[in-house]
Each structure stands twice: as structure tokens, then as C-alpha cells.
Design a protein around this motif. Structure first.
Motif, mmCIF file in Angstrom:
data_model
loop_
_atom_site.group_PDB
_atom_site.id
_atom_site.type_symbol
_atom_site.label_atom_id
_atom_site.label_comp_id
_atom_site.label_asym_id
_atom_site.label_seq_id
_atom_site.Cartn_x
_atom_site.Cartn_y
_atom_site.Cartn_z
ATOM 1 N N LYS A 119 0.844 -1.198 0.000
ATOM 2 C CA LYS A 119 0.000 0.000 0.000
ATOM 3 C C LYS A 119 0.876 1.243 0.000
ATOM 4 C CE LYS A 119 -3.505 2.023 3.092
ATOM 5 N NZ LYS A 119 -2.636 2.801 3.994
ATOM 6 N N ILE A 120 0.526 2.232 -0.836
ATOM 7 C CA ILE A 120 1.338 3.453 -0.937
ATOM 8 C C ILE A 120 0.515 4.713 -0.666
ATOM 9 C CG2 ILE A 120 3.003 2.418 -2.510
ATOM 10 C CD1 ILE A 120 1.579 3.861 -4.817
ATOM 11 N N GLY A 121 -0.703 4.557 -0.157
ATOM 12 C CA GLY A 121 -1.521 5.723 0.155
ATOM 13 C C GLY A 121 -2.745 5.328 0.962
ATOM 14 N N GLY A 122 -3.432 6.320 1.509
ATOM 15 C CA GLY A 122 -4.645 6.062 2.280
ATOM 16 C C GLY A 122 -5.839 5.790 1.382
ATOM 17 N N TYR A 123 -6.991 5.574 1.999
ATOM 18 C CA TYR A 123 -8.206 5.309 1.235
ATOM 19 C C TYR A 123 -8.505 6.482 0.303
ATOM 20 C CZ TYR A 123 -9.389 1.525 4.538
ATOM 21 O OH TYR A 123 -9.399 0.382 5.291
ATOM 22 N N MET A 124 -8.701 6.204 -0.952
ATOM 23 C CA MET A 124 -9.068 7.229 -1.924
ATOM 24 C C MET A 124 -10.582 7.396 -2.022
ATOM 25 S SD MET A 124 -6.146 8.355 -3.250
ATOM 26 C CE MET A 124 -5.521 8.236 -1.559
ATOM 27 N N ASP A 125 -11.312 6.328 -1.712
ATOM 28 C CA ASP A 125 -12.765 6.340 -1.842
ATOM 29 C C ASP A 125 -13.324 5.322 -0.856
ATOM 30 O OD1 ASP A 125 -15.272 6.967 -2.772
ATOM 31 O OD2 ASP A 125 -15.171 5.608 -4.496
ATOM 32 N N SER A 126 -14.113 5.760 0.101
ATOM 33 C CA SER A 126 -14.654 4.825 1.083
ATOM 34 C C SER A 126 -15.867 5.432 1.764
ATOM 35 C CB SER A 126 -13.592 4.481 2.131
ATOM 36 O OG SER A 126 -13.226 5.623 2.887
ATOM 37 N N GLY A 128 -19.160 3.916 4.716
ATOM 38 C CA GLY A 128 -19.750 2.800 5.428
ATOM 39 C C GLY A 128 -18.738 1.789 5.916
ATOM 40 N N THR A 129 -17.520 2.234 6.179
ATOM 41 C CA THR A 129 -16.478 1.312 6.613
ATOM 42 C C THR A 129 -15.664 1.954 7.736
ATOM 43 O OG1 THR A 129 -14.648 -0.078 5.865
ATOM 44 C CG2 THR A 129 -14.768 2.138 4.951
ATOM 45 N N GLU A 130 -14.889 1.130 8.413
ATOM 46 C CA GLU A 130 -14.038 1.625 9.489
ATOM 47 C C GLU A 130 -12.892 2.448 8.917
ATOM 48 O OE1 GLU A 130 -14.794 1.189 12.623
ATOM 49 O OE2 GLU A 130 -16.503 -0.131 12.225
ATOM 50 N N GLU A 131 -12.275 3.254 9.781
ATOM 51 C CA GLU A 131 -11.086 3.993 9.380
ATOM 52 C C GLU A 131 -9.975 3.024 8.982
ATOM 53 O OE1 GLU A 131 -10.510 7.299 9.107
ATOM 54 O OE2 GLU A 131 -12.648 7.628 9.492
ATOM 55 N N ASP A 132 -9.141 3.472 8.061
ATOM 56 C CA ASP A 132 -8.007 2.669 7.615
ATOM 57 C C ASP A 132 -7.116 2.358 8.823
ATOM 58 O OD1 ASP A 132 -5.732 1.597 6.509
ATOM 59 O OD2 ASP A 132 -5.461 3.166 5.004
ATOM 60 N N PRO A 133 -6.963 1.064 9.171
ATOM 61 C CA PRO A 133 -6.139 0.731 10.339
ATOM 62 C C PRO A 133 -4.639 0.777 10.051
ATOM 63 C CG PRO A 133 -6.956 -1.277 9.356
ATOM 64 C CD PRO A 133 -7.573 -0.138 8.573
ATOM 65 N N GLY A 134 -4.294 1.045 8.779
ATOM 66 C CA GLY A 134 -2.881 1.061 8.414
ATOM 67 C C GLY A 134 -2.469 -0.183 7.659
ATOM 68 N N TRP A 135 -3.317 -0.617 6.721
ATOM 69 C CA TRP A 135 -2.968 -1.779 5.914
ATOM 70 C C TRP A 135 -1.626 -1.552 5.212
ATOM 71 C CZ3 TRP A 135 -5.923 -5.283 7.654
ATOM 72 C CH2 TRP A 135 -7.285 -5.067 7.885
ATOM 73 N N THR A 136 -0.856 -2.616 5.053
ATOM 74 C CA THR A 136 0.458 -2.491 4.419
ATOM 75 C C THR A 136 0.590 -3.316 3.139
ATOM 76 O OG1 THR A 136 1.258 -4.224 5.916
ATOM 77 C CG2 THR A 136 1.702 -1.940 6.542
ATOM 78 N N ILE A 137 -0.107 -4.449 3.045
ATOM 79 C CA ILE A 137 0.088 -5.370 1.926
ATOM 80 C C ILE A 137 -1.258 -5.943 1.485
ATOM 81 C CG2 ILE A 137 1.227 -7.494 1.131
ATOM 82 C CD1 ILE A 137 3.188 -7.134 3.501
ATOM 83 N N ILE A 138 -1.441 -6.102 0.173
ATOM 84 C CA ILE A 138 -2.562 -6.889 -0.338
ATOM 85 C C ILE A 138 -1.995 -7.989 -1.223
ATOM 86 C CG2 ILE A 138 -4.109 -4.904 -0.255
ATOM 87 C CD1 ILE A 138 -3.469 -6.325 -3.638
ATOM 88 N N GLY A 139 -2.704 -9.085 -1.291
ATOM 89 C CA GLY A 139 -2.237 -10.190 -2.122
ATOM 90 C C GLY A 139 -3.388 -11.007 -2.650
ATOM 91 N N LEU A 140 -3.205 -11.575 -3.829
ATOM 92 C CA LEU A 140 -4.126 -12.551 -4.403
ATOM 93 C C LEU A 140 -3.358 -13.856 -4.571
ATOM 94 C CD1 LEU A 140 -5.994 -10.464 -7.122
ATOM 95 C CD2 LEU A 140 -7.040 -11.522 -5.120
ATOM 96 N N MET A 141 -3.848 -14.912 -3.937
ATOM 97 C CA MET A 141 -3.216 -16.219 -4.016
ATOM 98 C C MET A 141 -4.104 -17.164 -4.811
ATOM 99 S SD MET A 141 -0.400 -15.875 -2.363
ATOM 100 C CE MET A 141 0.307 -14.638 -1.264
ATOM 101 N N ARG A 142 -3.529 -17.794 -5.823
ATOM 102 C CA ARG A 142 -4.299 -18.723 -6.647
ATOM 103 C C ARG A 142 -4.257 -20.111 -6.031
ATOM 104 N NH1 ARG A 142 -3.578 -23.665 -10.048
ATOM 105 N NH2 ARG A 142 -5.334 -23.578 -11.498
#
Length: 209
Positions: A119-126, A128-142
Motif C-alpha cells: 500500500k502506498i496511500g490512504g483510502y481514496m474512496d470509502s 460505510g467502513t471503518e477507518e483505515d487501520p494502516g494496511w500495508t500489503i494486499i495479495g491474491l493467491m491462486r
């Protein structure tokens, strides 16, 4: 001169061997398999009854197809106690060690990382959700199939590596996904193109020798 039929025959064989490993040829999970996997999870300390119930619902709805698991992680960037040595180490290093242990088991069961991004930035569009807790990584595993996912879940190597994931992760969630639209090109296509390109170049070179 190398026979062109031999070149393309080897290329075809390589691709067929790949598809033999990459695709699920065993169909859907049977009721006996589901009962066996759930029995193996009984009493595990690295999960909860709620998680096992959601897992049960997912594998009972098996369609025999591959899928991508979406993961989002808030890595622990502060020093924590190493579950093995007890020494204080950066939490994120334990998450990396977990990944090094998890990935070979994933590949052995026909899966692989599809996308890993930081992750390189905060929420751009959100909303009905909680505040960004500080996510660092996203992944898709097949995963090749839900059976292969369960083989990974009950693999002793996966269970042994779980303390590293817990120590290196402050927050996380994941859920399985199926394609709707997109330009993601999987290995079935791009590997076929690579093999065909190598075979074509080899064939052309053989004609000039």
C-alpha cells in the motif's frame, strides 16, 4: 537439423505436463473428504469455531474450479519476540519468514501468488467502513481447488509456520473470489505463448544450421 516435429512435440508435451499439474482433475470434494478435513481441524489452536464454520460452508459448496484468495494485511513493523528464538526482531521479518514457508506448500498444492502489492496511500474512496487501520500489503493467491486449499490448511508445515504469521501481523482478513471481469492473464495462456515462442525460435534456428 533438428526435426520440427520433435521441437513442437516436446513443446506440446511440456505444456501438457504443466496443465496436468496446474489444473484440478479430481473434481469436487466428496462428503467423506469434507468430513476428513474437518476432523483434522478439530481442536486446532490456530483457528476459531466461527472460522471453521465458514470454511465448512465454503468447501461444501465446492464447484471443482480454481479461485483466487484475496488477502489484506497490516504488518507488525515494531520489534516482537521471535516465536522460535525468543529474540526481539522486527515483526515484519516474521511475516516474511512465514511467507517463505507458506509459498512452497502453496506451490506444492498447485497454487501460486498471483498479485502481491504494498500500500502506498490512504483510502481514496470509502464509505460505510471503518477507518483505515494502516494496511500495508494486499495479495491474491491462486488455489488449484478447494481440495488443494484444505491440503495446505492441514499440512503440518503450514501449522508450524502459523506462529510467525500471528507475531508478524497486527490485523488481516481474507476471502475467496471468482472472476467477473479483468485483464489478468493466467499461466494457462502466457506459458502457452512462451513455450510456443521458444519452440518457434528453436525451429527457425534449426533450419539455419
Amino acid at each position: 537439423m533438428v526435426d520440427g516435429w520433435l521441437i513442437w512435440g516436446i513443446a506440446g508435451l511440456v505444456y501438457l505436463l504443466f496443465r496436468g499439474w496446474y489444473d484440478n482433475w479430481r473434481g469436487k470434494l466428496t462428503s467423506d473428504e469434507i468430513a476428513h478435513y474437518l476432523h483434522l481441524l478439530d481442536g486446532r489452536s490456530d483457528t476459531t469455531p466461527e472460522a471453521i464454520e465458514r470454511l465448512r460452508q465454503f468447501i461444501e459448496a465446492d464447484d471443482g474450479r480454481d479461485f483466487l484468495m484475496f488477502n489484506i494485511v497490516k504488518a507488525n513493523l515494531t520489534p516482537v519476540a521471535d516465536p522460535v528464538s525468543g529474540a526481539m526482531v522486527p515483526g515484519v521479518s516474521l511475516l516474511q519468514r512465514y511467507a517463505r514457508q507458506f509459498t512452497p506448500v502453496l506451490i506444492a498444492n498447485g497454487g501460486h501468488p498471483a498479485i502481491i502489492r504494498r500500500k502506498i496511500g490512504g483510502y481514496m474512496d470509502s464509505w460505510g467502513t471503518e477507518e483505515d487501520p494502516g494496511w500495508t500489503i494486499i495479495g491474491l493467491m491462486r488455489y488449484r481447488s478447494r481440495r488443494d486449499m484444505m491440503n495446505l490448511v492441514v499440512d503440518p508445515r503450514f501449522e508450524a509456520a502459523h506462529p510467525d504469521k500471528l507475531a508478524g501481523t497486527l490485523a488481516t482478513f481474507s476471502f475467496p473470489t471468482m472472476p467477473m471481469a479483468g485483464f489478468y492473464v493466467g499461466p494457462r495462456l502466457w506459458l502457452a505463448l512462451v513455450i510456443a515462442l521458444v519452440a518457434a525460435i528453436t525451429h527457425l534456428l534449426s533450419l539455419t544450421l
